[in-house]
Design a protein around this motif. Structure first.
Motif: not given
Length: 563
Positions: A68-69, A193-200
């Protein structure tokens, strides 16, 4: 010219500053600020903000592992449960777009929404699993994540509940965690439960596809950005200025899959660090017991919910005094209901107004420190513009004249998903045409007279159902009422009133007719009355007037055939 701004108390800013961050960042912030505070109370089970945060990240990481992207759509088909909250924030942390799906949808409705949204995955209740699997082949759905109510119940409820579910539904669903079938519980046990980096991008990234009710034609996917949702929740917080950050609790009875419940519970609750007391369905006695025991201070609702509580024979046995503020939405709030509910709780209940297309709120009455106008939807919220426009030429109308309500502001949708023509018809130069008829008074208070589509035209007269309903609600025997225009050979349409009586009360058609004639012009008085045990409603409690009108049309066609 915005006369309503002169009405604002000094405590409500006329313009607001908005956090330029994604909706899920509020959960990250709340977990840092209130890690051990209860975020969710669900039938005796509690989750802290830290636990909610970590669970949401686990869901995000698992969704990423399913490819899922950013920008992909993921559907949620759940009642008000901890899993619904975890899924919502998990999808956003993954950078995907939430597609809220009503658990009551039939296969046909579900298939339409999944096809239209192009959702790649769906998170659903075990009871809905058979329905979901039947439509998967005809849609883009690649994965189904299954959960059960018992997964988040405390002991011994988690052991007993499956037996109750089997008794009540006759459905027993067993799903193995394999292939494209995934178990929510297993995900919480194995995922990181690691944080998930995403562009925003704050201005353009969609957070949500929220489908309209579809009471007229197919439901439309309303495109709401992170900015839209944050703007509306921020304005809601400004309106509720007496509420204390980190200290309040919200009764989460409105469905979270409905835009009103989502903004006022799911987003505002996390934004302000409130406790969310979730109930999976509206049951009058359970609701009264929950208020008595859990002491919520905020209670967003719909008129039918407040009516249901007020008409419970044992309401006086319960202590409802914790409730401080309620904004009613989704349907007109009868004045009698407002007064009686305030008397029962000691809190404030006011009518607000909005649409799915506006995230959803645009107007509300003042709760404190300012005059409340009964029968009015109040005034526009900060940074929200509103006007009444002519249905003939779209020109702005002066105070007192009835036309279509148009609104503009940071909460207004980007448009309808895959429907450019519908978008063009509804959004005009940034103004959203609501489809509601209303007027503004000299002070700047707005009033809804009815839906454009619900207006009754009988014998050449324009008749607004809401006016008739307000009158009939005042009759001591009437619990619920809806007025509608039904086909009539002579008048084109005639007024019919559908009535639900209060328990133990009786009234005849003749008595109702005499009562109505004292308060309404002759042409507005219902010509037909029908008594019913209940009225057809949406999940959020809005009466489906069109269903009743369609029933009448079908009945008339049948009579003509028999002839």
């Amino acid at each position: 010219m915005k006369p309503w701004l002169d009405l604002y108390p000094v405590t409500i800013p006329k313009t607001l500053e908005y956090d330029r961050k994604p909706v899920q960042q509020y959960l990250t912030d709340a977990a840092k600020k209130y890690p051990n505070k209860t975020a969710i109370h669900f039938m005796g089970k509690e989750l802290t903000y830290q636990e909610l945060f970590e669970s949401s990240l686990k869901m995000a990481n698992y969704l990423r592992s399913l490819d899922i992207k950013k920008g992909d759509r993921v559907a949620i088909m759940l009642p008000n449960t901890p899993q619904a909250v975890i899924s919502y924030y998990g999808i956003l942390y993954a950078g995907a777009i939430v597609v809220q799906t009503n658990p009551l949808y039939t296969e046909r409705e579900l298939e339409y929404q999944m096809k239209d949204s192009g959702a790649k995955a769906i998170i659903g209740l075990d009871l809905l699993y058979p329905r979901i699997t039947k439509v998967m082949a005809n849609t883009d759905l690649e994965h189904i994540i299954v959960t059960a109510i018992k997964d988040y119940l405390p002991f011994p409820k988690n052991v007993i509940y499956p037996f109750i579910q089997k008794r009540d539904t006759g459905i027993v669903v067993k799903v193995n965690h394999e292939g494209n079938r995934h178990l929510f519980k297993h995900i919480m046990n194995v995922s990181s439960p690691d944080e998930v980096p995403t562009e925003f991008n704050f201005d353009s990234d969609l957070a949500l596809l929220q489908y309209t009710g579809g009471t007229t034609g197919n439901p439309k996917g309303v495109m709401l950005t992170h900015k839209n949702l944050i703007a509306n929740a921020t304005a809601c917080d400004a309106w509720l200025y007496k509420m204390k950050k980190g200290e309040e609790s919200i009764l989460g009875l409105l469905p979270l899959f409905h835009v009103y419940g989502m903004t006022t519970v799911l987003i505002l609750g996390v934004m302000e660090g409130y406790e969310m007391i979730l109930l999976p369905k509206f049951d009058v006695e359970t609701t009264l017991k929950t208020i008595h025991k859990q002491r919520p201070t905020l209670f967003p609702g719909a008129p039918t919910i407040y009516i249901g509580l007020l008409n419970h024979p044992d309401i006086k046995k319960y202590d409802l005094s914790s409730i401080e503020s309620c904004i009613s939405g989704s349907a007109p709030l009868p004045i009698e209901v407002q007064e009686k509910f305030e008397e029962a709780t000691g809190g404030k209940l006011v009518e607000g107004y909005g649409l799915t297309e506006t995230s959803p709120v645009t107007h509300a009455n003042f709760l404190w420190d300012q005059e409340r106008i009964k029968g009015s939807i109040g005034v526009p919220w900060p940074d929200t513009e509103a006007k009444i426009v002519s249905m003939e030429n779209g020109e702005a109308l002066p105070p007192g004249e009835v036309g279509e309500i148009a609104v503009k502001g940071p909460q207004v949708m980007q448009g309808y998903w895959n429907m450019p023509e519908e978008t063009e018809n509804t959004l005009k130069d940034g103004w959203l045409l609501t489809g509601d008829l209303g007027y503004m008074d000299e002070k700047g208070y707005f009033y809804v007279v009815d839906r454009k589509k619900d207006m009754i035209i009988a014998g050449g007269f324009n008749i607004y159902p809401r006016e008739i309903e307000e009158v009939l609600y005042e009759h001591p025997a009437v619990q619920e009422v809806v007025a509608a225009g039904v086909p009539d050979v002579y008048r084109g349409e005639t007024v019919k009133a559908y009535i639900v009586l209060k328990e133990g009360k009786n009234v005849t058609e003749k008595e109702l007719d005499e009562f109505a004639r004292k308060h309404l012009a002759a042409y507005k008085v219902p010509k037909i009355y029908e008594f019913r045990d209940e009225l057809p409603k949406t999940a959020v409690g809005k009466v489906l007037r069109r269903h009743l009108v369609d029933e009448e049309r079908k009945k008339m066609e049948q009579e003509e055939k028999l002839g």
